[in-house]
Design an enzyme around this catalytic site. Structure first.
Site, short mmCIF file in Angstrom:
data_model
loop_
_atom_site.label_atom_id
_atom_site.label_comp_id
_atom_site.label_asym_id
_atom_site.label_seq_id
_atom_site.Cartn_x
_atom_site.Cartn_y
_atom_site.Cartn_z
N HIS A 130 0.80 -1.21 0.00
CA HIS A 130 0.00 0.00 0.00
C HIS A 130 0.84 1.27 0.00
O HIS A 130 0.55 2.23 -0.70
CB HIS A 130 -0.94 -0.01 1.20
CG HIS A 130 -2.10 0.90 0.99
ND1 HIS A 130 -3.26 0.46 0.38
CD2 HIS A 130 -2.24 2.21 1.20
CE1 HIS A 130 -4.06 1.48 0.27
NE2 HIS A 130 -3.47 2.55 0.76
N ARG A 157 -10.84 3.70 -6.59
CA ARG A 157 -10.98 2.90 -5.38
C ARG A 157 -11.80 3.71 -4.39
O ARG A 157 -11.45 4.84 -4.08
CB ARG A 157 -9.60 2.61 -4.77
CG ARG A 157 -8.65 1.89 -5.69
CD ARG A 157 -7.35 1.60 -4.96
NE ARG A 157 -6.46 0.78 -5.76
CZ ARG A 157 -5.47 1.30 -6.51
NH1 ARG A 157 -5.27 2.59 -6.55
NH2 ARG A 157 -4.71 0.50 -7.21
N ARG A 197 -15.10 1.26 -8.56
CA ARG A 197 -15.11 -0.07 -7.97
C ARG A 197 -15.86 -0.05 -6.64
O ARG A 197 -15.62 0.84 -5.82
CB ARG A 197 -13.68 -0.57 -7.75
CG ARG A 197 -13.62 -2.00 -7.26
CD ARG A 197 -12.20 -2.50 -7.17
NE ARG A 197 -11.48 -1.83 -6.11
CZ ARG A 197 -10.17 -1.99 -5.89
NH1 ARG A 197 -9.46 -2.78 -6.65
NH2 ARG A 197 -9.59 -1.36 -4.90
N GLU A 209 -9.54 -11.15 -11.07
CA GLU A 209 -8.34 -11.15 -10.23
C GLU A 209 -8.18 -12.44 -9.43
O GLU A 209 -7.31 -12.54 -8.57
CB GLU A 209 -8.34 -9.93 -9.29
CG GLU A 209 -9.61 -9.75 -8.49
CD GLU A 209 -9.63 -8.45 -7.70
OE1 GLU A 209 -8.57 -7.87 -7.47
OE2 GLU A 209 -10.73 -8.02 -7.31
N ASN A 254 -2.50 -7.28 -9.72
CA ASN A 254 -1.84 -7.40 -8.42
C ASN A 254 -2.33 -8.64 -7.68
O ASN A 254 -1.54 -9.45 -7.20
CB ASN A 254 -2.08 -6.17 -7.55
CG ASN A 254 -1.49 -4.92 -8.15
OD1 ASN A 254 -0.95 -4.96 -9.24
ND2 ASN A 254 -1.60 -3.81 -7.45
N ASP A 255 -3.65 -8.79 -7.60
CA ASP A 255 -4.19 -9.95 -6.91
C ASP A 255 -4.11 -11.20 -7.76
O ASP A 255 -3.85 -12.28 -7.25
CB ASP A 255 -5.65 -9.70 -6.48
CG ASP A 255 -5.71 -9.02 -5.12
OD1 ASP A 255 -4.71 -9.10 -4.38
OD2 ASP A 255 -6.74 -8.41 -4.80
N ARG A 309 2.40 -10.71 -1.81
CA ARG A 309 3.20 -9.63 -2.39
C ARG A 309 3.89 -8.75 -1.36
O ARG A 309 4.81 -8.01 -1.68
CB ARG A 309 2.32 -8.77 -3.31
CG ARG A 309 1.14 -8.18 -2.57
CD ARG A 309 0.04 -7.81 -3.55
NE ARG A 309 -0.84 -6.82 -2.94
CZ ARG A 309 -1.96 -6.40 -3.47
NH1 ARG A 309 -2.35 -6.84 -4.65
NH2 ARG A 309 -2.71 -5.51 -2.85
N CYS A 342 -5.99 -3.12 -14.82
CA CYS A 342 -5.71 -1.99 -13.93
C CYS A 342 -4.67 -2.30 -12.86
O CYS A 342 -4.62 -1.64 -11.85
CB CYS A 342 -6.99 -1.50 -13.28
SG CYS A 342 -7.78 -2.73 -12.24
#
Lengths: 589, 94
Positions: free
Chosen positions: A195, A302, A338, A440, A463-464, A474, A511
């Protein structure tokens, strides 16, 4: 043990800063600990005394109320004893002495004083008196709460812009730290998609993460060089080193300026193949940078921030305003919003009736759409706000972490109910609002053909997807280097999703972090994605690469890569490709 | 005049309060000291505590029946023993 002069970490966000650091330590009891610059010690003492004075005033007012209402002398003496504790030298002078001696923040000093008092009380044999520690604890907790209020914007306490250093930053920490007083971030933990790194990139601030022991290697007030390009941190740099680094940074900035003229050009190949380059954002304040870098709409908004910033959910009206402003600003370009993607490391405290849940493996736990569906109050609140805003621009509603058709159908039921409700009330909305899902989870990739028939668009969250398909956490520094976006399994899953979407005539966007890295972005363009959504500052560079390619050149690259067997082979091929077509940037020096 | 140089008043007293020196008694004790120009220490088995600090006094953990020593300095020190005696009798508070 001697402290090394250079620390090696992972580049979280590019850029170079030479500045002093402020080290924030999180204790086991959650009280943050940081060293103060000498000139700020008395400010800290004042902050502590102000908190004590406020509590004393509150208690005196409380006492006066009671005195009028009732003759309950017992309660009155309890309040009196609490007033005395607030004034007590053990707490007041004890804490202030520690702040001054150790040049440490008030919370930490107070926590040490409380420990000291606890020890003394633990020795008391009489159980009745020993239990009076509860009163001490009550008073001290009250002081902590008051300090907390004054700590909300603690970066305002810095006298000059600094680099902040911590083992890790929580999403709330980083959102709270958006201040011109902060020049960069350094953390012990985390990887490129932690993050801290994501927020730092969106703010355009350099960051190095995964440094393992930076919190113990430098102290508040030290000057360091933060090199966000190479992921290095130089402790105690010489004057010459500092100068050299600032020059290096200027060269990088010059390259960015060269990219600036890309902003107003179309994002298409030489032969006219258009690929939408849109922006990922987290807070509405970022739209300025979105326009600045020439994004075509928002590919990922987000929405957690609106739910995290207070200790209660936002009102439907507030949310509606936020969403409709955003839609209107970008109309006719699409804005992809989202729905809540909380759980794991970023759940709002009021969810689950304030009961934190323990999960052995939060990444595979009650998060994202699962959390939203378990208690749909927040989801329906958000869906109604989205629908109400839907006529103000081109809205695309994106549902995170869908792993089966039934999950999608359940969300649809909530959406239909919200529509009926608004219809009954006569509130206008767009009944054909576009609904899409994040791809994802590996199960969604495998079911992509089935899911594509049910939605208006896909957005691949790499990412996921990488984390779940390669089984790599990660943010786990021990395996972070195995997190490989160019793993052939990942690339084939992306291609499979693109093909499934196109067969049903829907657009497929992506994304994840991969979209914002020019090298991996080239691969994605080759795999046939219709839209890449990334941090705004990455758009000009990706656009420059796109604009100097042809459609066939890209699809050739894609099909060649899909033939390869491992990431090493893919990197080799890319290396040669980039050196051939972009010799200025990637050719051998 | 420096309080430390004035002769100290010292005496002993027994805690008769049923629940010992708990919050209310310690609060009263601190109030007595605050209302007079004096510095008062309570000593339990050699361990001193400042009577103006409720936490210091509480942490001595004095149960009913404890025999404690006192020292008082200051212009109004002589007024202290009577008031503490009344407090410790157990009839004044708790």
């Amino acid at each position: 043990m001697t402290t090394p002069s250079t620390l090696y970490g992972i580049s979280g966000s590019q850029g170079i800063v030479v500045a002093r650091v402020v080290v924030l330590n999180r204790q086991a009891d959650q009280s943050i600990c940081y060293q103060l610059a000498p000139e700020l010690v008395e400010t800290e003492v004042d902050r502590f005394q102000d908190a004590l004075n406020e509590i004393e005033q509150e208690l005196i007012e409380l006492r006066n109320q009671f005195e009028e209402d009732l003759s309950d002398t017992e309660t009155l003496t309890i309040i009196d004893s609490h007033i005395l504790m607030v004034k007590d030298k053990m707490i007041r002078a004890g804490t202030i002495d520690l702040i001054r001696q150790k040049r440490i923040n008030a919370e930490w000093a107070l926590a040490r004083v409380l420990e000291h008092i606890k020890k003394k009380f633990d020795h008391i044999r009489d159980p009745y008196i020993r239990d009076r520690f509860a009163d001490v604890k009550y008073v001290v907790d009250r002081i902590f709460a008051h300090l907390g209020d004054r700590n909300r914007n603690f970066s305002a306490n810095f006298s000059e812009p600094v680099i902040v250093v911590s083992d890790d930053f929580s999403p709330e920490d980083t959102l709270r730290m958006q201040s011109e007083k902060i020049l960069g971030f350094l953390t012990d933990k985390g990887g490129i998609t932690s993050h801290t790194a994501i927020v730092a990139r969106s703010l355009g601030l350099p960051a190095v993460v995964g440094l393992k022991n930076v919190t113990s290697c430098c102290r508040t007030g030290d000057t360091v060089i933060l090199d966000g390009y190479s992921g290095r941190v130089y402790l105690a740099p010489t004057r010459d080193q500092q100068k050299q680094y600032l020059k290096y940074d200027r060269q990088h900035r010059a390259f960015s300026e060269e990219l600036a003229w890309q902003i107003h050009l179309a994002s298409e190949t030489v032969d006219g193949l258009r690929v939408r380059l849109s922006a990922n954002i987290e807070i509405v304040d970022e739209v300025q940078t979105v326009f600045q870098y020439g994004a075509q709409g928002i590919g990922l908004f987000r929405t957690e921030f609106e739910f995290l910033k207070d200790d209660h959910p936002p009102s439907e009206d507030t949310l509606t305003t936020v969403y409709q402003d955003l839609l209107a600003m970008f109309s006719p370009e699409p804005v992809t919003i989202r729905t809540l993607d909380m759980g794991g490391d970023k759940a709002a405290s009021y969810i689950n009736g304030h009961q934190p849940i323990f999960e052995r493996n939060p990444a595979l736990g009650l998060r994202s759409i699962r959390l939203s569906l378990r208690d749909p109050t927040l989801l329906t609140l958000q869906l109604r706000a989205l629908l109400r805003a839907s006529l103000h621009g081109r809205l695309r509603i994106l549902l995170p972490m869908i792993s089966s058709l039934s999950e999608l159908q359940r969300v649809r039921e909530h959406l239909n109910k919200s529509m009926e409700e608004l219809y009954r009330k006569g509130i206008p909305f767009n009944p054909k609002v576009e609904i899409g899902i994040m791809i994802e989870v590996p199960s969604a990739v495998i079911l992509a053909d089935t899911l594509a028939a049910e939605v208006d668009f896909f957005s691949i969250g790499t990412n996921d997807l990488i984390q779940y398909s390669l089984a790599i956490d990660r943010s786990n520094e021990y395996v972070a280097q195995m997190y490989e976006p160019l793993h052939p399994a990942v690339l084939r899953m992306i291609r499979q999703t693109v093909v499934a979407g196109h067969n049903q005539g829907i657009e497929v966007a992506l994304c994840g972090e991969m979209a914002g890295d020019v090298v991996t972005a080239m691969v994605l363009l080759g795999l046939g994605l219709d839209e890449l959504s990334m941090r705004p500052s990455a758009i000009p560079h990706v656009k420059k690469m796109l604009r100097s390619s042809t459609a066939s050149q890209l699809s050739d690259l894609g099909s060649q890569i899909l033939e390869l067997r491992d990431a090493g082979e893919i990197r080799n091929l890319l290396h040669n490709y980039l050196a051939k077509y972009y010799p200025d940037e990637f050719g051998e020096a | 005049m420096n309080r430390k140089t004035t002769p100290a008043l010292t005496w002993e007293s027994r805690v008769n309060n049923p629940k010992g020196i708990h919050c209310r008694v310690a609060t009263r004790l601190a109030e007595i000291v605050a209302n007079h120009d004096a510095e008062v220490r309570i000593i339990n088995q050699g361990e001193p505590a400042d009577c103006s600090s409720i936490l210091d006094v509480l942490s001595l953990g004095l149960a009913q029946g404890s025999l404690v020593g006192f020292t008082a300095h200051g212009p109004e020190a002589d007024k202290i023993p009577v008031e503490i005696e009344r407090l410790f009798s157990g009839f004044d508070a708790g």
